[in-house]
Design a protein around this motif. Structure first.
Motif, mmCIF file in Angstrom:
data_model
loop_
_atom_site.group_PDB
_atom_site.id
_atom_site.type_symbol
_atom_site.label_atom_id
_atom_site.label_comp_id
_atom_site.label_asym_id
_atom_site.label_seq_id
_atom_site.Cartn_x
_atom_site.Cartn_y
_atom_site.Cartn_z
ATOM 1 N N UNK A 195 0.854 -1.192 0.000
ATOM 2 C CA UNK A 195 0.000 0.000 0.000
ATOM 3 C C UNK A 195 0.890 1.242 0.000
ATOM 4 N N UNK A 196 1.606 1.481 -1.097
ATOM 5 C CA UNK A 196 2.637 2.528 -1.119
ATOM 6 C C UNK A 196 2.143 3.964 -0.971
ATOM 7 N N UNK A 197 0.839 4.217 -1.130
ATOM 8 C CA UNK A 197 0.357 5.599 -1.034
ATOM 9 C C UNK A 197 -0.552 5.805 0.182
ATOM 10 N N UNK A 198 -0.560 4.846 1.103
ATOM 11 C CA UNK A 198 -1.401 4.964 2.285
ATOM 12 C C UNK A 198 -0.623 5.615 3.433
ATOM 13 N N UNK A 199 -1.121 5.505 4.655
ATOM 14 C CA UNK A 199 -0.519 6.229 5.778
ATOM 15 C C UNK A 199 -0.051 5.290 6.881
ATOM 16 N N UNK A 200 1.136 5.571 7.385
ATOM 17 C CA UNK A 200 1.702 4.820 8.511
ATOM 18 C C UNK A 200 1.883 5.774 9.687
ATOM 19 N N UNK A 201 1.375 5.369 10.829
ATOM 20 C CA UNK A 201 1.552 6.117 12.073
ATOM 21 C C UNK A 201 2.535 5.299 12.911
ATOM 22 N N UNK A 245 2.475 8.227 3.185
ATOM 23 C CA UNK A 245 2.282 9.285 4.170
ATOM 24 C C UNK A 245 2.745 8.721 5.513
ATOM 25 N N UNK A 246 3.627 9.433 6.199
ATOM 26 C CA UNK A 246 4.164 8.931 7.467
ATOM 27 C C UNK A 246 4.007 9.978 8.559
ATOM 28 N N UNK A 247 3.403 9.564 9.672
ATOM 29 C CA UNK A 247 3.323 10.415 10.858
ATOM 30 C C UNK A 247 4.207 9.777 11.919
ATOM 31 N N UNK A 248 5.191 10.526 12.400
ATOM 32 C CA UNK A 248 6.066 10.039 13.466
ATOM 33 C C UNK A 248 5.487 10.472 14.803
ATOM 34 N N UNK A 249 5.377 9.526 15.718
ATOM 35 C CA UNK A 249 4.865 9.816 17.064
ATOM 36 C C UNK A 249 6.043 9.805 18.027
ATOM 37 N N UNK A 250 6.294 10.946 18.664
ATOM 38 C CA UNK A 250 7.424 11.065 19.584
ATOM 39 C C UNK A 250 7.019 10.619 20.983
ATOM 40 N N UNK A 251 7.925 9.924 21.642
ATOM 41 C CA UNK A 251 7.670 9.515 23.021
ATOM 42 C C UNK A 251 8.195 10.538 24.019
ATOM 43 N N UNK A 252 8.938 11.533 23.514
ATOM 44 C CA UNK A 252 9.437 12.610 24.373
ATOM 45 C C UNK A 252 9.204 13.947 23.688
ATOM 46 N N UNK A 253 8.930 14.965 24.474
ATOM 47 C CA UNK A 253 8.655 16.295 23.918
ATOM 48 C C UNK A 253 9.968 16.999 23.617
ATOM 49 N N UNK A 254 10.602 16.623 22.538
ATOM 50 C CA UNK A 254 11.899 17.170 22.169
ATOM 51 C C UNK A 254 11.858 17.679 20.735
ATOM 52 N N UNK A 255 12.152 18.963 20.553
ATOM 53 C CA UNK A 255 12.185 19.530 19.205
ATOM 54 C C UNK A 255 13.269 18.847 18.375
ATOM 55 N N UNK A 256 14.377 18.510 19.004
ATOM 56 C CA UNK A 256 15.470 17.863 18.277
ATOM 57 C C UNK A 256 15.034 16.514 17.723
ATOM 58 N N UNK A 257 14.279 15.749 18.520
ATOM 59 C CA UNK A 257 13.787 14.454 18.051
ATOM 60 C C UNK A 257 12.819 14.662 16.889
#
Length: 201
Positions: A40-46, A69-81
């Motif tokens: 599914x190359x044009x779908x979304x991964x969270x 489409x990729x949404x990255x979920x951060x486990x820490x509130x870090x702008x650098x991450x």
């Protein structure tokens, strides 16, 4: 559009699936994320970035399914991450503790081709440029990597020191080089040296 949720915590996965399914999305928790993405190359991964393997997967997704489409979920509130996640291929970034409404809005915007970022991440990415180079987008960790490389450390040695696979380290460094407008390690080190960023004192 189909959505895949990748997170190590079953309860969190179930919650995300419930929220997004209730919003009308077709949501799955694939046992083999890469196989799912390739089919599914044009779908979304969270994807939650909780381990080195997750960062490797994020990089692989961008290589093998660039339309994903990729949404990255951060486990820490870090702008650098967050900046690092964008460089590794995420289209949008959010914190793991966002509300259900914020999650839905981010998914909808990302599907529509928009990028959603925490303010601190956007500010770091859009920081003041000097001679075409964005100083604020180079994190302290990445500056340390450049200093090690400038001192003669190999990518393999740096990967062991930083806790990444050599392949993941190579991808991350490529992102740093691109951010500096450099095409190679040597060029990146020269640019950083010219800006005075490699001084340790």
């Amino acid at each position: 559009m189909h959505l895949a949720v990748i997170d190590p915590l079953p309860m969190y996965r179930q919650g995300v699936v419930a929220v997004l399914s209730a919003a009308g999305h077709q949501v799955e928790v694939p046992p083999d994320p890469m196989k799912w993405a390739q089919s599914r190359p044009a779908d979304l991964v969270l994807i939650t970035l909780a381990s080195i393997e997750d960062w490797d997967l994020l990089s692989q997704l961008r290589e093998t399914a660039p339309e994903q489409h990729v949404i990255a979920v951060m486990t820490e509130a870090s702008a650098e991450v967050g900046v690092r996640a964008v460089r590794a291929g995420a289209q949008s970034v959010l914190h793991r503790e966002v509300t259900a409404d914020a999650l839905q809005r981010t998914v909808e915007a990302t599907i529509d081709g928009q990028t959603v970022l925490p303010v601190a991440v956007a500010a770091m990415l859009a920081g003041g440029a000097v001679d075409g180079v964005t100083r604020q987008a180079i994190t302290k960790v990445e500056l340390t990597w450049l200093r090690h490389l400038a001192a003669g450390m190999t990518v393999a040695e740096l990967a062991r020191l930083a806790g990444y696979s050599e392949r993941a380290m190579f991808r991350l460094l490529q992102g740093v080089y691109r951010q500096l407008g450099a095409r190679s390690r040597i060029e990146a080190i020269i640019r950083a040296q010219e800006q005075g960023w490699l001084r340790t004192s």
